[in-house]
Design a protein around this motif. Structure first.
Motif, PDB file in Angstrom:
ATOM      1  N   ALA A  45     -50.444 -29.782  15.754  1.00 24.99           N
ATOM      2  CA  ALA A  45     -50.427 -29.320  14.359  1.00 24.99           C
ATOM      3  C   ALA A  45     -51.272 -30.251  13.485  1.00 24.99           C
ATOM      4  O   ALA A  45     -52.010 -29.796  12.612  1.00 24.99           O
ATOM      5  CB  ALA A  45     -48.988 -29.253  13.838  1.00 24.99           C
ATOM      6  N   TYR A  52     -54.942 -23.670  10.046  1.00 23.78           N
ATOM      7  CA  TYR A  52     -53.755 -22.879   9.740  1.00 23.78           C
ATOM      8  C   TYR A  52     -54.094 -21.872   8.644  1.00 23.78           C
ATOM      9  O   TYR A  52     -54.717 -22.195   7.651  1.00 23.78           O
ATOM     10  CB  TYR A  52     -52.601 -23.781   9.287  1.00 23.78           C
ATOM     11  N   VAL A  59     -45.636 -21.491   8.156  1.00 24.27           N
ATOM     12  CA  VAL A  59     -45.803 -22.739   8.901  1.00 24.27           C
ATOM     13  C   VAL A  59     -44.749 -22.807  10.006  1.00 24.27           C
ATOM     14  O   VAL A  59     -45.031 -23.227  11.123  1.00 24.27           O
ATOM     15  CB  VAL A  59     -45.702 -23.967   7.956  1.00 24.27           C
ATOM     16  N   TRP A  62     -45.867 -20.678  12.824  1.00 19.22           N
ATOM     17  CA  TRP A  62     -47.011 -21.320  13.478  1.00 19.22           C
ATOM     18  C   TRP A  62     -46.530 -22.449  14.389  1.00 19.22           C
ATOM     19  O   TRP A  62     -46.925 -22.522  15.557  1.00 19.22           O
ATOM     20  CB  TRP A  62     -47.970 -21.831  12.398  1.00 19.22           C
TER      21      TRP A  62
END
Length: 174
Positions: A45, A52, A59, A62
């Motif tokens: 990440a 993103y 989030v 993700w």
């Protein structure tokens, strides 16, 4: 995260660490491995924060996807691999029918081996990589150096041929 600020990164990890660890432990059922996966998730990440896209999901979604994919990869990597994929060509050509092997192998396994051996070499490699090694079409594509669509076609075509060859007798046993 995309700014690279360590304090923001720490706050980010603290906010999502339980969720990430929870997903990892649910998939791998090993606390130590789940911790490693959680760390890899946050590293990934951090490295990919600039790509993103909030239009594609939250989030949380993700991170969950990253965690799940890493956990699945870890489970696949932990499976025992009977033979290296590099050795498949030699093994696919060997379909012997000695009395000892017939006695040790059951009839279904022998039929499957013979059916796989009857496939074109590229299709046999693809279906064995997918079926025995648990490799995805993407992994086969990368390993073989072929387009993803070609890998998918080889697997699908091989499976269709195997169903045709193995299907009639299987129906007789039902």
């Amino acid at each position: 995260m995309a700014t690279g600020d360590p304090e923001i990164a720490l706050a980010f990890v603290r906010r999502f660490q339980r969720m990430v660890f929870g997903i990892a432990i649910a998939v791998v059922d090993d606390p130590q491995l789940a911790e490693d996966i959680a760390q890899q998730t946050f590293e990934r990440a951090w490295r990919h924060a600039q790509v993103y896209d909030s239009r594609r999901g939250s989030v949380k979604t993700w991170l969950g996807t990253i965690t799940h994919n890493l956990a699945i990869d870890a489970v696949r990597a932990r499976k025992a691999t009977p033979v290296s994929p590099e050795d498949l060509d030699a093994l696919l050509g060997i379909v012997t029918r000695t009395p000892e092997q017939w006695a040790l192998a059951d009839e279904a396994a022998s039929r499957i081996r013979a059916a796989v051996a009857g496939l074109p070499r590229q299709q046999a490699r693809a279906v064995v990589m997918a079926g025995i090694y648990g490799m995805t079409a993407q992994q086969i594509s990368e390993f073989e150096g072929i387009p993803l669509g070609t890998a998918k076609t080889r697997i699908r075509t091989a499976m269709g041929k195997l169903r045709t060859v193995l299907g009639p007798e299987r129906a007789d046993h039902d």
